[in-house]
Design a protein around this motif. Structure first.
Motif, PDB file in Angstrom:
ATOM      1  N   THR A  74       0.826  -1.206   0.000  1.00  0.00           N
ATOM      2  CA  THR A  74       0.000   0.000   0.000  1.00  0.00           C
ATOM      3  C   THR A  74       0.863   1.260   0.000  1.00  0.00           C
ATOM      4  O   THR A  74       0.357   2.362   0.141  1.00  0.00           O
ATOM      5  N   GLY A  75       2.165   1.090  -0.151  1.00  0.00           N
ATOM      6  CA  GLY A  75       3.083   2.224  -0.144  1.00  0.00           C
ATOM      7  C   GLY A  75       4.479   1.710   0.079  1.00  0.00           C
ATOM      8  O   GLY A  75       4.697   0.502   0.258  1.00  0.00           O
ATOM      9  N   LYS A  76       5.455   2.597   0.085  1.00  0.00           N
ATOM     10  CA  LYS A  76       6.839   2.183   0.272  1.00  0.00           C
ATOM     11  C   LYS A  76       7.014   1.502   1.629  1.00  0.00           C
ATOM     12  O   LYS A  76       6.804   2.109   2.672  1.00  0.00           O
ATOM     13  N   VAL A  80      -1.184  -3.906   3.568  1.00  0.00           N
ATOM     14  CA  VAL A  80      -2.551  -3.930   4.098  1.00  0.00           C
ATOM     15  C   VAL A  80      -2.546  -4.084   5.611  1.00  0.00           C
ATOM     16  O   VAL A  80      -3.417  -3.545   6.294  1.00  0.00           O
ATOM     17  N   ARG A  81      -1.580  -4.794   6.151  1.00  0.00           N
ATOM     18  CA  ARG A  81      -1.514  -4.926   7.616  1.00  0.00           C
ATOM     19  C   ARG A  81      -1.405  -3.552   8.273  1.00  0.00           C
ATOM     20  O   ARG A  81      -2.099  -3.262   9.245  1.00  0.00           O
ATOM     21  N   ASP A  82      -0.532  -2.696   7.743  1.00  0.00           N
ATOM     22  CA  ASP A  82      -0.415  -1.341   8.289  1.00  0.00           C
ATOM     23  C   ASP A  82      -1.736  -0.594   8.188  1.00  0.00           C
ATOM     24  O   ASP A  82      -2.123   0.144   9.104  1.00  0.00           O
ATOM     25  N   CYS A  97       4.620   5.240   6.443  1.00  0.00           N
ATOM     26  CA  CYS A  97       3.265   4.692   6.571  1.00  0.00           C
ATOM     27  C   CYS A  97       3.258   3.423   7.417  1.00  0.00           C
ATOM     28  O   CYS A  97       2.232   2.759   7.544  1.00  0.00           O
ATOM     29  N   ASN A  98       4.413   3.084   8.020  1.00  0.00           N
ATOM     30  CA  ASN A  98       4.466   1.949   8.946  1.00  0.00           C
ATOM     31  C   ASN A  98       3.903   2.342  10.299  1.00  0.00           C
ATOM     32  O   ASN A  98       4.251   3.394  10.848  1.00  0.00           O
TER      33      ASN A  98
END
Length: 221
Positions: A74-76, A80-82, A97-98
């Motif tokens: 879903t990003g660098k 989906v878990r994040d 985004c973590n």
């Protein structure tokens, strides 16, 4: 069931759920379980349950979690878990985004956590259960859509211990220790199976009907 990914790791229900998600992100008090919304697939939970195909559980032959590709990027360095950790938690702290910190309330067992490594993202309908109830006939792309479904109530952040106790069991075999969540659990399970056109066993259907008995929203259109 789903374990966290190695490097670190509801409830989207249309407009009502979006409001709840925004409230959670702001650190507000979660919506009371008795106010849970109806399933998003049309009709009420009991009506949806009656439309599900009843069949014996299929074989596990050929099953592999790799046939349900997850978690999608879903990003660098994020996936989906994040997304679910951020959606289901409060006081979230991010690195990029973590999700690196926050607070999570596990509705399965009423436990609270502040370390994301103590939280699993559970598949409401476990991947192996889906395989036995029709997903064995899908291709990997469709199974990936199922495993990463953020639109239905399929993904939820819960305690690692409750997720692993659940395993791939259906509601006839395992129910959350938190009985106040049973109505929503059954409603969500039915909503997922209804949307993805997965079958239920006779015992599974009976357990779901029992859990839905007396639930206020289960009988509403």
């Amino acid at each position: 069931m789903s374990s966290p990914r190695t490097r670190s790791g509801p409830r989207p229900f249309a407009a009502v759920a979006l409001a709840a998600v925004l409230a959670l992100a702001a650190g507000c008090t979660p919506v009371a379980e008795t106010e849970a919304p109806p399933p998003s697939g049309g009709g009420n939970a009991i009506e949806q349950l009656e439309t599900l195909t009843v069949a014996s559980a299929g074989s596990m032959r050929g099953y592999s979690r790799d046939k349900f590709p997850h978690w999608r990027d879903t990003g660098k360095n994020c996936d989906v878990r994040d997304t679910v950790l951020e959606r289901d938690g409060s006081d979230i702290k991010l690195s990029g985004c973590n999700v690196v910190a926050g607070r999570w309330e596990s509705v399965y067992d009423n436990r609270s956590f502040t370390d994301p490594s103590d939280v699993d993202i559970d598949h409401m309908v476990p991947l192996a259960n889906a395989w036995r109830s029709g997903a064995n006939e899908w291709d990997d792309a469709k199974r990936g859509d199922f495993a990463n479904d953020l639109t239905r109530p399929q993904l939820i952040a819960v305690s690692a211990s409750s997720n692993r106790a659940k395993g791939d069991q259906d509601p006839a075999q395992w129910k959350p220790a938190n009985r106040s969540y049973w109505c929503e659990y059954a409603t969500n399970w039915v909503a997922v199976k209804h949307h993805w056109r997965l079958s239920v066993t006779t015992a599974e259907k009976a357990a779901l009907a029992d859990m839905l008995e007396g639930c206020t929203w289960a009988n509403k259109p």
